[in-house]
Design a protein around this motif. Structure first.
Motif: not given
Length: 79
Positions: A60-73
């Motif tokens: 949880w470091y400031t300026c890092d990020s969590i990449k989220v990829k959502i694919e719906l079908e």
């Protein structure tokens, strides 16, 4: 950039009415089936848990990020 941790979520959401679910659960005498809305709530909880898991692993470091990829079908019923 190295990814520290990943979480993969796969979840099937059946499309069912509350009436149909109630009817099946009454026939079976136990609440096995869930409505579409209940399945969506479960999926949202799984998404929140996965974000927390990946964030905890990364720190949880400031300026890092969590990449989220959502694919719906949409999967139509075999007819």
């Amino acid at each position: 950039m190295k990814t520290l941790d990943k979480a993969i979520i796969e979840y099937h959401i059946p499309i069912q009415s509350a009436e149909r679910v109630d009817r099946f659960n009454k026939m079976l005498k136990e609440p096995i089936y869930k409505t579409t809305e209940e399945h969506i709530e479960i999926l949202i909880d799984k998404l929140v848990d996965a974000i927390e898991k990946v964030g905890d692993a990364g720190g949880w470091y400031t300026c890092d990020s969590i990449k989220v990829k959502i694919e719906l079908e949409y999967e139509p019923e075999d007819k």
